[in-house]
Design an enzyme around this catalytic site. Structure first.
Site, mmCIF file in Angstrom:
data_model
loop_
_atom_site.group_PDB
_atom_site.id
_atom_site.type_symbol
_atom_site.label_atom_id
_atom_site.label_comp_id
_atom_site.label_asym_id
_atom_site.label_seq_id
_atom_site.Cartn_x
_atom_site.Cartn_y
_atom_site.Cartn_z
ATOM 1 N N GLU A 56 37.573 57.325 4.197
ATOM 2 C CA GLU A 56 39.014 57.418 4.436
ATOM 3 C C GLU A 56 39.633 58.607 3.726
ATOM 4 O O GLU A 56 40.565 59.228 4.234
ATOM 5 C CB GLU A 56 39.691 56.116 3.986
ATOM 6 C CG GLU A 56 41.113 55.933 4.509
ATOM 7 C CD GLU A 56 42.171 56.574 3.632
ATOM 8 O OE1 GLU A 56 43.326 56.701 4.092
ATOM 9 O OE2 GLU A 56 41.864 56.962 2.478
ATOM 10 N N ASP A 87 35.980 54.099 -0.649
ATOM 11 C CA ASP A 87 35.848 55.440 -1.223
ATOM 12 C C ASP A 87 37.133 55.817 -1.949
ATOM 13 O O ASP A 87 38.216 55.301 -1.654
ATOM 14 C CB ASP A 87 35.492 56.472 -0.159
ATOM 15 C CG ASP A 87 36.529 56.581 0.949
ATOM 16 O OD1 ASP A 87 36.911 55.533 1.505
ATOM 17 O OD2 ASP A 87 36.969 57.705 1.265
#
Length: 467
Positions: free
Chosen positions: A152, A89
């Site tokens: 994250e 991500d």
């Protein structure tokens, strides 16, 4: 043969695969979040692409709840696992790009694209390090697992789910930090301020917007105001910008409303000194005017109390630890909507010796007349430290020194990586000491030469840890 010579032939294929990943805008997307796509459809697309590569290259792989993909090499029945903890991500692209952030380009030896530095390039270098070991059928006693998360940059809801189902690896590193070895990471905690947004009188603040994530220094800020003399404020704004060569902006008068845009310098919130916070600068400018009610206290807090104060000294939180360094503050999100609810997100990075309750207490003490409710945002982490005497730290330090010719002591970081989720977890790469940090910034990039340079270091490190 040197490791760099072994990995250089992989460069073209590595870049081709990296291009496929960078083209996917794997950003948290509330509009497509469902039970089957917990962080959005693009995140699942990105995981599927990595699994496609794993199938092509003959790796074992699996997925946990559409949150995490794992890719494995080595003996399947091994009792011990060396983990590579990564995430696919990214943060939103933001403004200021000179090229499409999702159409990667190579210019002047640099690879440009969102995620180039944080951390799709390092994910791919780690994947290719495993591929090298597999291609050469190198026998291991421990298995290696590349673990790819998807949350994250937000709430870290992914890897805890993975550990629940798959268990905790024996040891591991995350190439989501810097070389040589980052054996300690400061705590990171976000504090949310919520408050009413009333503004009456001659100066009315209708809207104020800056920032998208608490862990990003806002690169632009916008405000809509109604003032007695808009032309005079336009003149003042131009003079204000002239005082700060790193700022730019523009104004627009729409009827009775004046709209202001201020551009600063976006940066990673772990290193606020690398940016120029557009939101606090715009509040600093507006705070000179006679706004009233909640608008006044909002602008005072953002434009005075926390403006240009990355050490949080004005909040009574200045603190230094000899091992882990200084406490830092990033004002990541600022929102004010007339007669609605306002929000400020303060992102703190602090060393051992500080705790979240102390942070909360000091923020509350320094609100003054600001009628804000102070809350801890979910997803924070306490400080993490692995002893320098641990085998993991020693092996990684040795490999880095051998391949680069530079021995550097392990250090601690403001950044937070998935390494902190392992008792024996450290950050290792992929930021080299001689490369400018561009994570979370416009025109994010990484040197092309470092793709296989990192791959070589990771490959030898994995061999030493798993053989």
């Amino acid at each position: 043969m040197e490791w760099a010579d072994r990995t250089k032939p992989y460069e073209a294929d590595l870049i081709q695969d990296l291009n496929q990943i960078v083209k996917i805008p794997s950003i948290l997307d509330p509009n497509t979040q469902t039970e089957l796509t917990p962080f959005g459809t693009d995140m699942v697309r990105a995981l599927a692409k990595m699994e496609e590569l794993a199938a092509r290259d003959g790796f074992r792989y699996g997925r946990v709840d559409n949150m995490v993909t794992w890719i494995e090499y080595g003996p399947a029945d091994a009792d011990e696992t060396v983990a590579i903890l990564t995430h696919i991500d990214i943060v939103p692209a933001g403004d200021g790009w000179l090229r499409d952030p999702f159409k990667p380009e190579i210019l002047g030896g640099l690879y440009f694209g969102r995620g180039a530095a944080d951390m799709k390039a390092d994910l791919m270098s780690a994947y290719y390090a495993m591929k090298y070991l597999s291609d050469h059928e190198i026998k291991l006693t421990r298995k290696i697992r590349l673990i790819i998360g998807t949350d994250e940059e937000n709430g870290w809801r992914d890897l805890p789910r993975y550990f629940e189902q798959e268990g905790e690896p024996t040891m591991g590193f995350s190439p989501d930090g810097a070389f040589p070895v980052v054996n300690g990471e400061k705590a990171f905690q976000t504090v949310q301020l919520r408050f009413p947004s009333v503004s009456t009188g001659d100066y009315i603040l209708r809207r104020f917007i800056a920032g998208t994530r608490p862990n990003v220094v806002p690169g632009d800020a916008r405000a809509r105001v109604v003032v007695p003399e808009p032309d005079e404020m336009v003149h003042d704004f131009e003079q204000y910008l002239a005082q700060y060569p790193f700022l730019s902006g523009k104004t627009e008068i729409k009827g009775q409303e004046l709209r202001l845009l201020l551009n600063g310098v976006q940066a990673h919130g772990a290193y606020p000194q690398d940016g120029e916070n557009a939101g606090t600068y715009l509040a600093h400018f507006l705070n000179r005017y006679a706004f009233a009610d909640d608008a006044k206290t909002f602008l005072q807090f953002v434009g005075e109390t926390v403006h240009d104060d990355i050490g949080a000294e004005n909040l009574g939180l200045r603190y230094h630890d000899d091992t882990m360094g200084d406490l830092t503050l990033n004002v990541g999100v600022m929102r004010f909507s007339l007669n609605g609810q306002g929000t400020i997100l303060l992102n703190f990075r602090y060393p051992q010796g500080v705790n979240v309750q102390a942070v909360m207490t000091q923020v509350q003490r320094h609100l003054g007349d600001f009628k804000a409710m102070v809350e801890v945002w979910p997803g924070g982490m306490e400080p993490h430290l692995v002893p320098e005497t641990d085998e993991l730290v020693g092996v990684l330090s040795m490999v880095y020194a051998k391949q680069t010719g530079m021995f550097m002591n392990p250090r601690t970081s403001n950044g937070g990586s998935y390494a902190r989720l392992l008792k024996r977890g450290v950050a290792f790469g992929g930021q080299f000491p001689d490369v400018p940090v561009t994570s979370h910034q416009a025109n994010e990039s990484t040197p092309v030469a470092n793709l296989t340079r990192s791959m070589a270091i990771f490959a030898e490190a994995l061999l030493k840890l798993a053989q």
